[in-house]
Write a protein that holds these residues in place. Structure first.
Motif, PDB file in Angstrom:
ATOM      1  N   GLU A 128       5.216 -16.340  -2.624  1.00 33.31           N
ATOM      2  CA  GLU A 128       5.867 -15.315  -3.159  1.00 33.31           C
ATOM      3  C   GLU A 128       6.748 -14.654  -1.766  1.00 33.31           C
ATOM      4  OE1 GLU A 128       4.124 -10.596  -2.809  1.00 33.31           O
ATOM      5  OE2 GLU A 128       2.918 -11.695  -3.924  1.00 33.31           O
ATOM      6  N   LEU A 129       6.062 -14.950  -0.607  1.00 34.19           N
ATOM      7  CA  LEU A 129       7.481 -14.888   0.665  1.00 34.19           C
ATOM      8  C   LEU A 129       8.345 -15.592   0.145  1.00 34.19           C
ATOM      9  CD1 LEU A 129       8.278 -13.476   3.270  1.00 34.19           C
ATOM     10  CD2 LEU A 129       6.709 -15.101   4.331  1.00 34.19           C
ATOM     11  N   LYS A 130       8.812 -16.949  -0.211  1.00 29.18           N
ATOM     12  CA  LYS A 130       9.581 -17.391  -0.374  1.00 29.18           C
ATOM     13  C   LYS A 130      10.724 -17.603  -0.948  1.00 29.18           C
ATOM     14  CE  LYS A 130      10.606 -22.823  -0.557  1.00 29.18           C
ATOM     15  NZ  LYS A 130      10.070 -24.480  -0.655  1.00 29.18           N
ATOM     16  N   GLU A 219      10.245 -11.035   6.656  1.00 32.94           N
ATOM     17  CA  GLU A 219       8.980 -11.966   7.100  1.00 32.94           C
ATOM     18  C   GLU A 219       8.200 -10.563   7.119  1.00 32.94           C
ATOM     19  OE1 GLU A 219       5.821 -15.350   8.262  1.00 32.94           O
ATOM     20  OE2 GLU A 219       8.722 -15.049   8.875  1.00 32.94           O
ATOM     21  N   GLU A 220       8.307  -9.781   8.528  1.00 31.37           N
ATOM     22  CA  GLU A 220       8.038  -8.982   9.256  1.00 31.37           C
ATOM     23  C   GLU A 220       7.370  -7.972   8.034  1.00 31.37           C
ATOM     24  OE1 GLU A 220       7.612  -6.046  13.223  1.00 31.37           O
ATOM     25  OE2 GLU A 220       9.641  -7.389  12.210  1.00 31.37           O
ATOM     26  N   LEU A 224       3.869  -6.212   6.306  1.00 32.06           N
ATOM     27  CA  LEU A 224       3.468  -4.929   6.661  1.00 32.06           C
ATOM     28  C   LEU A 224       3.231  -4.328   5.269  1.00 32.06           C
ATOM     29  CD1 LEU A 224       6.363  -3.702   9.090  1.00 32.06           C
ATOM     30  CD2 LEU A 224       3.804  -3.618   9.497  1.00 32.06           C
ATOM     31  N   ARG A 225       3.675  -4.709   4.507  1.00 31.02           N
ATOM     32  CA  ARG A 225       3.461  -3.846   3.165  1.00 31.02           C
ATOM     33  C   ARG A 225       2.504  -4.934   2.495  1.00 31.02           C
ATOM     34  NH1 ARG A 225       9.242  -5.121   1.639  1.00 31.02           N
ATOM     35  NH2 ARG A 225       8.562  -6.889   0.703  1.00 31.02           N
ATOM     36  N   ARG A 226       2.265  -5.224   2.707  1.00 29.50           N
ATOM     37  CA  ARG A 226       0.283  -5.809   2.640  1.00 29.50           C
ATOM     38  C   ARG A 226      -0.481  -5.777   2.926  1.00 29.50           C
ATOM     39  NH1 ARG A 226       0.040 -12.834   1.765  1.00 29.50           N
ATOM     40  NH2 ARG A 226       0.178 -12.487   0.141  1.00 29.50           N
ATOM     41  N   TRP A 227      -0.242  -5.456   5.054  1.00 27.52           N
ATOM     42  CA  TRP A 227      -1.397  -4.931   5.974  1.00 27.52           C
ATOM     43  C   TRP A 227      -1.113  -3.701   6.363  1.00 27.52           C
ATOM     44  CZ3 TRP A 227      -4.949  -8.107   4.485  1.00 27.52           C
ATOM     45  CH2 TRP A 227      -4.438  -9.978   4.505  1.00 27.52           C
ATOM     46  N   GLY A 228      -0.459  -3.020   5.766  1.00 28.83           N
ATOM     47  CA  GLY A 228       0.418  -1.195   6.244  1.00 28.83           C
ATOM     48  C   GLY A 228       0.905  -1.681   7.572  1.00 28.83           C
ATOM     49  N   HIS A 234       6.792   0.223  14.174  1.00 27.83           N
ATOM     50  CA  HIS A 234       7.560  -0.120  12.996  1.00 27.83           C
ATOM     51  C   HIS A 234       9.091   0.311  12.959  1.00 27.83           C
ATOM     52  CE1 HIS A 234       4.347  -1.882  11.844  1.00 27.83           C
ATOM     53  NE2 HIS A 234       4.479  -3.358  12.933  1.00 27.83           N
ATOM     54  N   GLU A 235       9.161   2.332  12.472  1.00 26.92           N
ATOM     55  CA  GLU A 235      10.328   2.532  12.187  1.00 26.92           C
ATOM     56  C   GLU A 235      11.074   2.360  13.561  1.00 26.92           C
ATOM     57  OE1 GLU A 235       7.232   2.866  11.688  1.00 26.92           O
ATOM     58  OE2 GLU A 235       8.097   3.512   9.230  1.00 26.92           O
ATOM     59  N   LEU A 236      10.402   2.781  14.428  1.00 30.19           N
ATOM     60  CA  LEU A 236      11.043   2.801  15.798  1.00 30.19           C
ATOM     61  C   LEU A 236      12.056   1.700  16.452  1.00 30.19           C
ATOM     62  CD1 LEU A 236      11.820   4.377  18.440  1.00 30.19           C
ATOM     63  CD2 LEU A 236       9.440   3.348  19.750  1.00 30.19           C
ATOM     64  N   ASN A 237      11.215   0.407  16.202  1.00 33.08           N
ATOM     65  CA  ASN A 237      11.804  -1.456  16.227  1.00 33.08           C
ATOM     66  C   ASN A 237      13.551  -1.010  15.522  1.00 33.08           C
ATOM     67  OD1 ASN A 237      11.459  -4.533  15.627  1.00 33.08           O
ATOM     68  ND2 ASN A 237      11.652  -3.804  17.368  1.00 33.08           N
TER      69      ASN A 237
END
Length: 269
Positions: A128-130, A219-220, A224-228, A234-237
């Motif tokens: 799915e990621l690929k 990928e990150e 994140l959509r999977r695990w929260g 993450h927004e700050l990054n």
């Protein structure tokens, strides 16, 4: 035309709140202004000329860039957050050149970086990621190949893809068409995105900084959509990466505009 810097400095202010405990000092000036010095422009802090860490006057060849630098200093609050001042850092590095690098040194580094470009490495474990990577990154890779008339393979597993000699030659000519300050900024953007291709797409205005950052973090973001998400982290990054790329592009744009103006002046004379 002066650049619209409001979104950029909104990001910088948000970041500076979270960087106040790192490499900071109290604000010692009331306002920042620009000053013209012969054909160059500089920045003053309460009429004192801003200098680089090596003691050189911090001068740039563009009024727009000088005003952006002054705005960066004016955007600081009670505490000066140097980690968030990417424009100042880039201009200081271009003038002081602490690594004693040449344009050829940076060009060689950027060409070698291509073999490890983020968007050339697709997942071999998550289909799915690929599929998502092929869809999002594939369009940018196609742009890159058409733009430079080259063919670039993607990686197989963890093995870096080959970079043909012809591709290296084309990219060398392209990179060396920029002056040192712009090339230094491109390098900063490439290291931020971990992708020469994404940075080249930004320089060519095929991508906006926010789009390039999202693609670099594909990928990150998928995970994140999977695990929260961790609130704010993450927004700050993402904001920090976007601010870095935006600063690099501002340097490149003003430098390119200046070089174009010089060439037009030569032709008219």
């Amino acid at each position: 035309m002066f650049l619209n810097l409001r979104p950029f400095f909104h990001i910088e202010k948000s970041i500076s709140k979270h960087c106040r405990f790192y490499a900071t000092r109290k604000r010692f000036y009331r306002r920042a202004d620009v000053i013209q010095n012969d054909r160059n422009w500089g920045v003053t802090l309460d009429h004192r000329k801003l200098k680089t860490p090596n003691g050189q006057l911090l001068t740039v060849n563009s009024e727009d860039l000088a005003r952006a630098l002054a705005a960066e200093w004016d955007a600081q609050q009670d505490i000066i957050s140097q980690p968030s001042m990417h424009l100042t850092a880039l201009c200081n590095t271009a003038l002081d050149n602490p690594g004693k690098l040449s344009q050829h040194d940076i060009t060689s580094y950027l060409i070698d970086f291509l073999a490890t470009d983020t968007i050339l490495f697709y997942s071999d474990e998550d289909e799915e990621l690929k599929t998502l990577q092929e869809s999002k990154w594939g369009a940018v890779l196609e742009w890159f190949q058409n733009r430079f008339n080259v063919v670039q393979e993607v990686a197989v597993g963890l093995q870096p893809p080959p970079v043909p000699v012809e591709t290296r030659a084309v990219l060398a000519r392209h990179y060396l068409s920029f002056d040192f300050a712009a090339l230094n900024a491109i390098n900063f953007g490439v290291e931020t995105l971990k992708s020469p291709i994404l940075m080249l797409a930004c320089v060519d205005r095929y991508l906006q900084p926010t789009e390039a950052v999202m693609l670099a973090r594909l990928e990150e973001e998928y995970q994140l959509r999977r695990w929260g998400r961790v609130p704010w982290a993450h927004e700050l990054n993402q904001m920090e990466l976007t601010a870095r790329v935006a600063a690099a592009l501002l340097i490149v744009q003003t430098s390119t505009d200046y070089q174009s103006a010089k060439e037009k002046k030569k032709v008219s004379v």
